[in-house]
Design a protein around this motif. Structure first.
Motif, mmCIF file in Angstrom:
data_model
loop_
_atom_site.group_PDB
_atom_site.id
_atom_site.type_symbol
_atom_site.label_atom_id
_atom_site.label_comp_id
_atom_site.label_asym_id
_atom_site.label_seq_id
_atom_site.Cartn_x
_atom_site.Cartn_y
_atom_site.Cartn_z
ATOM 1 N N GLY A 121 8.430 -5.645 -17.324
ATOM 2 C CA GLY A 121 8.680 -6.342 -18.573
ATOM 3 C C GLY A 121 10.147 -6.360 -18.936
ATOM 4 O O GLY A 121 10.924 -5.479 -18.538
ATOM 5 N N LEU A 122 10.534 -7.383 -19.675
ATOM 6 C CA LEU A 122 11.894 -7.506 -20.202
ATOM 7 C C LEU A 122 11.812 -7.483 -21.722
ATOM 8 O O LEU A 122 11.054 -8.260 -22.309
ATOM 9 C CB LEU A 122 12.546 -8.824 -19.754
ATOM 10 N N ASP A 123 12.557 -6.584 -22.347
ATOM 11 C CA ASP A 123 12.613 -6.541 -23.808
ATOM 12 C C ASP A 123 13.681 -7.512 -24.287
ATOM 13 O O ASP A 123 14.879 -7.305 -24.059
ATOM 14 C CB ASP A 123 12.956 -5.120 -24.291
ATOM 15 N N ILE A 124 13.222 -8.589 -24.941
ATOM 16 C CA ILE A 124 14.143 -9.605 -25.456
ATOM 17 C C ILE A 124 13.907 -9.735 -26.956
ATOM 18 O O ILE A 124 12.790 -10.023 -27.401
ATOM 19 C CB ILE A 124 13.931 -10.972 -24.761
ATOM 20 N N GLU A 125 14.951 -9.517 -27.736
ATOM 21 C CA GLU A 125 14.827 -9.547 -29.188
ATOM 22 C C GLU A 125 14.447 -10.945 -29.675
ATOM 23 O O GLU A 125 14.959 -11.959 -29.201
ATOM 24 C CB GLU A 125 16.143 -9.102 -29.830
ATOM 25 N N ASN A 126 13.500 -10.962 -30.615
ATOM 26 C CA ASN A 126 13.066 -12.211 -31.256
ATOM 27 C C ASN A 126 12.501 -13.226 -30.267
ATOM 28 O O ASN A 126 12.671 -14.430 -30.428
ATOM 29 C CB ASN A 126 14.222 -12.852 -32.036
ATOM 30 N N ALA A 127 11.844 -12.723 -29.232
ATOM 31 C CA ALA A 127 11.259 -13.638 -28.253
ATOM 32 C C ALA A 127 10.058 -12.966 -27.597
ATOM 33 O O ALA A 127 9.910 -11.748 -27.627
ATOM 34 C CB ALA A 127 12.288 -14.032 -27.192
ATOM 35 N N ILE A 128 9.194 -13.770 -27.018
ATOM 36 C CA ILE A 128 8.082 -13.238 -26.232
ATOM 37 C C ILE A 128 8.658 -12.618 -24.974
ATOM 38 O O ILE A 128 9.430 -13.250 -24.246
ATOM 39 C CB ILE A 128 7.089 -14.363 -25.885
ATOM 40 N N ASP A 129 8.308 -11.364 -24.710
ATOM 41 C CA ASP A 129 8.863 -10.662 -23.560
ATOM 42 C C ASP A 129 8.218 -11.160 -22.268
ATOM 43 O O ASP A 129 6.984 -11.098 -22.122
ATOM 44 C CB ASP A 129 8.637 -9.149 -23.686
ATOM 45 N N PRO A 130 9.035 -11.622 -21.304
ATOM 46 C CA PRO A 130 8.478 -12.026 -20.006
ATOM 47 C C PRO A 130 7.886 -10.810 -19.293
ATOM 48 O O PRO A 130 8.439 -9.719 -19.357
ATOM 49 C CB PRO A 130 9.690 -12.569 -19.252
ATOM 50 N N LYS A 131 6.760 -11.009 -18.595
ATOM 51 C CA LYS A 131 6.100 -9.907 -17.894
ATOM 52 C C LYS A 131 5.610 -10.368 -16.534
ATOM 53 O O LYS A 131 5.376 -11.555 -16.304
ATOM 54 C CB LYS A 131 4.925 -9.362 -18.714
ATOM 55 N N ASP A 132 5.476 -9.410 -15.641
ATOM 56 C CA ASP A 132 4.961 -9.679 -14.305
ATOM 57 C C ASP A 132 4.006 -8.553 -13.953
ATOM 58 O O ASP A 132 4.236 -7.394 -14.300
ATOM 59 C CB ASP A 132 6.115 -9.747 -13.290
ATOM 60 N N ARG A 133 2.911 -8.872 -13.262
ATOM 61 C CA ARG A 133 1.895 -7.875 -12.920
ATOM 62 C C ARG A 133 1.638 -7.918 -11.419
ATOM 63 O O ARG A 133 1.355 -8.985 -10.862
ATOM 64 C CB ARG A 133 0.608 -8.179 -13.686
ATOM 65 N N ASP A 134 1.749 -6.749 -10.772
ATOM 66 C CA ASP A 134 1.582 -6.663 -9.328
ATOM 67 C C ASP A 134 0.630 -5.517 -8.991
ATOM 68 O O ASP A 134 0.951 -4.346 -9.247
ATOM 69 C CB ASP A 134 2.932 -6.438 -8.635
ATOM 70 N N PHE A 135 -0.511 -5.849 -8.409
ATOM 71 C CA PHE A 135 -1.482 -4.830 -8.020
ATOM 72 C C PHE A 135 -1.059 -4.204 -6.693
ATOM 73 O O PHE A 135 -0.507 -4.880 -5.822
ATOM 74 C CB PHE A 135 -2.874 -5.434 -7.900
ATOM 75 N N ILE A 136 -1.337 -2.907 -6.552
ATOM 76 C CA ILE A 136 -1.037 -2.215 -5.305
ATOM 77 C C ILE A 136 -2.291 -1.520 -4.803
ATOM 78 O O ILE A 136 -3.233 -1.280 -5.555
ATOM 79 C CB ILE A 136 0.103 -1.185 -5.457
ATOM 80 N N GLU A 137 -2.294 -1.209 -3.521
ATOM 81 C CA GLU A 137 -3.355 -0.408 -2.926
ATOM 82 C C GLU A 137 -2.870 1.032 -2.850
ATOM 83 O O GLU A 137 -1.739 1.282 -2.418
ATOM 84 C CB GLU A 137 -3.690 -0.924 -1.523
ATOM 85 N N VAL A 138 -3.703 1.967 -3.289
ATOM 86 C CA VAL A 138 -3.347 3.386 -3.228
ATOM 87 C C VAL A 138 -4.269 4.058 -2.216
ATOM 88 O O VAL A 138 -5.492 4.111 -2.400
ATOM 89 C CB VAL A 138 -3.465 4.073 -4.601
ATOM 90 N N THR A 139 -3.681 4.546 -1.138
ATOM 91 C CA THR A 139 -4.427 5.172 -0.048
ATOM 92 C C THR A 139 -4.331 6.697 -0.159
ATOM 93 O O THR A 139 -3.477 7.218 -0.886
ATOM 94 C CB THR A 139 -3.874 4.708 1.305
ATOM 95 N N PRO A 140 -5.178 7.432 0.541
ATOM 96 C CA PRO A 140 -5.144 8.891 0.421
ATOM 97 C C PRO A 140 -3.835 9.501 0.927
ATOM 98 O O PRO A 140 -3.291 9.072 1.955
ATOM 99 C CB PRO A 140 -6.324 9.350 1.291
ATOM 100 N N ALA A 148 0.839 -1.205 0.000
ATOM 101 C CA ALA A 148 0.000 0.000 0.000
ATOM 102 C C ALA A 148 0.871 1.250 0.000
ATOM 103 O O ALA A 148 1.860 1.337 0.743
ATOM 104 C CB ALA A 148 -0.931 -0.002 1.202
ATOM 105 N N TYR A 149 0.485 2.226 -0.827
ATOM 106 C CA TYR A 149 1.227 3.489 -0.949
ATOM 107 C C TYR A 149 0.232 4.625 -1.132
ATOM 108 O O TYR A 149 -0.903 4.415 -1.560
ATOM 109 C CB TYR A 149 2.161 3.458 -2.170
ATOM 110 N N TYR A 150 0.682 5.852 -0.839
ATOM 111 C CA TYR A 150 -0.138 7.026 -1.161
ATOM 112 C C TYR A 150 0.578 7.845 -2.225
ATOM 113 O O TYR A 150 1.814 7.760 -2.351
ATOM 114 C CB TYR A 150 -0.452 7.858 0.083
ATOM 115 N N PRO A 151 -0.152 8.618 -3.029
ATOM 116 C CA PRO A 151 0.480 9.411 -4.095
ATOM 117 C C PRO A 151 1.586 10.308 -3.540
ATOM 118 O O PRO A 151 1.418 10.970 -2.514
ATOM 119 C CB PRO A 151 -0.685 10.244 -4.646
#
Length: 258
Positions: free
Chosen positions: A117-136, A26-29
């Protein structure tokens, strides 16, 4: 075998893996996001052009009487330059960046996430997704406390397309409240749009007042029953606390519901 491993890695089988781990959830702006990108080599050596992190969210846009959800990149951070990842190699890349002030709060299931994301030439780029909580942010928290002191209750929050009010981004976050007993006979709904700044907060206050008699019916018929105005609070205003801000909000609401 190496040749076939390279072919498989190019389509993501036995390729480099990426996993981003955050210091907290959790983070705030305005707060710094810190974490470490964990990279694990696959079955073959792979050249990574760069590693990037995107901070993303979604907003609703209306077109031809239909509503669409669109993704938006709030920030993009380059976490590394070119590197070579050997088979089975484990790398750790720390990162840190401030959460933009425009980041919406994760109210009403508003999604905000990091996409690594990782930019890898001539390959599917590996990716990871992480949701965060945004508090006031602490400034916004004072305003929310003030609204609560006036008896308003949270209804919902939505991110809607609005290029003019967005201040550099294509949407605004509309935060709606039900009135409490004191305002129930005058106010149907209170809506806030907040623009956080380094030394304060600007708030667009929209009062949807209840119609009364013939004039009220005319206002509702012609969408004239919503009244709005800007309030700007600097840090010294906000440091006076929620009671002070509640008084200013009450004055505004009274003036718009006479």
């Amino acid at each position: 075998m190496s040749f076939f491993n390279k072919i498989l890695a190019s389509v993501g089988i036995g390729a480099v893996q990426v996993d981003t781990r955050l210091e907290k959830s959790a983070y705030y702006p305005g707060e710094d996001i810190r974490g470490v990108i964990h990279i694990t080599g696959g079955n073959v050596e792979q050249n990574v052009d760069k590693i990037y992190i995107k901070l993303m969210t979604e907003y609703t846009r209306e077109s031809n009487d239909k509503k669409y959800s669109e993704s938006f990149t709030l920030a993009k951070i380059r976490a590394s330059d070119k590197l070579i990842v050997q088979p089975g190699e484990k790398l750790e890349i720390p990162f840190e960046f401030p959460l933009p002030l425009e980041t919406p709060l994760t109210l009403s299931r508003q999604p905000v996430w990091l996409r690594t994301g990782l930019d890898i030439e001539n390959a599917i780029d590996p990716k990871d997704r992480d949701f965060i909580e945004v508090t006031p942010h602490p400034y916004a928290a004072v305003v929310f406390d003030a609204v609560s002191k006036l008896g308003f209750r949270f209804k919902e929050a939505t991110c809607e397309y609005h290029s003019r009010l967005g201040r550099g981004i294509p949407f605004v976050q509309e935060i709606e409240f039900y009135p409490g007993r004191e305002f129930a006979h005058r106010v149907k709904e209170l809506e806030l749009i907040m623009h956080l700044e380094r030394d304060g907060l600007s708030v667009l206050v929209e009062v949807d007042r209840r119609g009364r008699g013939l004039s009220g019916w005319l206002e509702q018929s012609f969408d004239m029953n919503e009244r709005h105005a800007w309030l700007t609070f600097d840090s010294s205003d906000l440091e006076k606390g929620a009671d002070h801000i509640a008084g200013l909000l009450e004055e505004l609401i009274d003036s718009k519901t006479r």
